[in-house]
Design a protein around this motif. Structure first.
Motif, PDB file in Angstrom:
ATOM      1  N   GLN A 131     -19.402 -23.329  30.204  1.00  0.00           N
ATOM      2  CA  GLN A 131     -20.865 -23.350  30.297  1.00  0.00           C
ATOM      3  C   GLN A 131     -21.395 -24.770  30.452  1.00  0.00           C
ATOM      4  O   GLN A 131     -22.344 -25.002  31.215  1.00  0.00           O
ATOM      5  CB  GLN A 131     -21.472 -22.684  29.060  1.00  0.00           C
ATOM      6  N   GLU A 132     -20.784 -25.712  29.746  1.00  0.00           N
ATOM      7  CA  GLU A 132     -21.250 -27.097  29.855  1.00  0.00           C
ATOM      8  C   GLU A 132     -20.908 -27.677  31.227  1.00  0.00           C
ATOM      9  O   GLU A 132     -21.708 -28.416  31.812  1.00  0.00           O
ATOM     10  CB  GLU A 132     -20.639 -27.955  28.742  1.00  0.00           C
ATOM     11  N   ARG A 135     -23.501 -26.282  33.538  1.00  0.00           N
ATOM     12  CA  ARG A 135     -24.810 -26.925  33.352  1.00  0.00           C
ATOM     13  C   ARG A 135     -24.861 -28.279  34.045  1.00  0.00           C
ATOM     14  O   ARG A 135     -25.819 -28.594  34.764  1.00  0.00           O
ATOM     15  CB  ARG A 135     -25.104 -27.093  31.860  1.00  0.00           C
ATOM     16  N   GLU A 139     -27.038 -29.499  37.337  1.00  0.00           N
ATOM     17  CA  GLU A 139     -27.988 -30.605  37.208  1.00  0.00           C
ATOM     18  C   GLU A 139     -27.672 -31.764  38.147  1.00  0.00           C
ATOM     19  O   GLU A 139     -28.588 -32.387  38.705  1.00  0.00           O
ATOM     20  CB  GLU A 139     -27.997 -31.103  35.761  1.00  0.00           C
TER      21      GLU A 139
END
Length: 266
Positions: A131-132, A135, A139
């Protein structure tokens, strides 16, 4: 209890420290030899090495609570060998890096217990890691996953002789772009304090191989440090006279990771 900590950052850099933890639950520890309860094969102090650098760079950091003796987060959940044909400690180790048994005879984890450890410890870490990565990729359009590891400089069961000080692994170039691999190698070649190797005994474990997808903008590198360069390998004590120089070297490597193009330029 929380099984890991994730400190989100703002830069396209995620530092994973999957063997930093040393906690062993009581129900497991009571079945283990006293020497094993110390979790001697922990990647001691890697968080102390990396977290100040992560704060400076704005990098994310993820690290577990539990020892690799509970479960090895850098192994596939199905227990498949990382280095087929070589002796290794596996997903849920029953021997140490010295080849000594961890558990009293007949007290080794059952298949059911192993699966429970996967669900309790392994999956949450990897879900958060994925998930990180997603993300940061959303971004920034790119992300570098840096796997921070360390090990004793002499482990006869795993390798002959003395381990080089800095061991960079890119899954033989599959987990990161050629430009980044060249940049990191150039940093090491420009100094003379530490010896190093690229894709030697440690080519990158499961995390590096699984998540490194350079054509999708995700580059992954593993660094295995010889512990003698920043700590006492017998007492596990941090060596304040050596560690700052190792941190300075790591800083230079991480700087190269942040100086990378968008994914369509790799």
């Amino acid at each position: 209890m929380d099984t890991f900590t994730l400190t989100p950052g703002s830069a396209p850099l995620l530092i994973s420290l999957p063997h930093n933890g040393s906690f062993i639950p009581d129900d497991q520890a009571k079945r283990m030899y006293p020497r094993a309860r110390r979790s001697p094969d922990t990647d001691w102090h890697v968080a102390q090495l990396y977290e100040p650098l992560a704060a400076d760079f704005g990098a994310s950091v993820i690290k577990p609570v539990a020892s690799r003796y509970v479960i090895d987060l850098n192994r596939p959940a199905d227990g498949h060998a990382l280095y087929p044909g070589r002796r290794e400690t596996g997903l849920v180790p029953t021997i140490s890096f010295d080849g000594e048994p961890l558990y009293f005879s007949g007290q080794e984890p059952t298949a059911e217990e192993i699966q429970q450890r996967v669900e309790t410890w392994w999956r949450p870490y990897h879900q958060a890691l994925a998930q990180e990565i997603a993300r940061l990729l959303e971004e920034h359009g790119r992300v570098v996953l840096w796997e921070g590891h360390s090990i004793r400089s002499h482990v006869p069961m795993l390798f002959e002789g003395r381990l080089p000080d800095f061991n960079l692994g890119t899954a033989d170039g599959a987990s990161c772009g050629a430009d980044l691999q060249w940049s990191l190698t150039s940093v090491m070649e420009a100094q003379s304090r530490y010896d190093f190797v690229l894709n030697g005994r440690f080519k990158g474990g499961y995390i590096t191989r699984q998540y490194g997808k350079p054509l999708e903008g995700i580059q992954a590198i593993q660094l295995e440090l010889a512990q003698c360069q920043y700590m006492n390998e017998e007492s596990f004590a941090w060596d304040a006279s050596k560690a700052p120089m190792v941190q300075s070297m790591i800083r230079r490597l991480l700087e190269k990771c942040l100086d990378q193009p968008e994914k369509n330029e790799i």
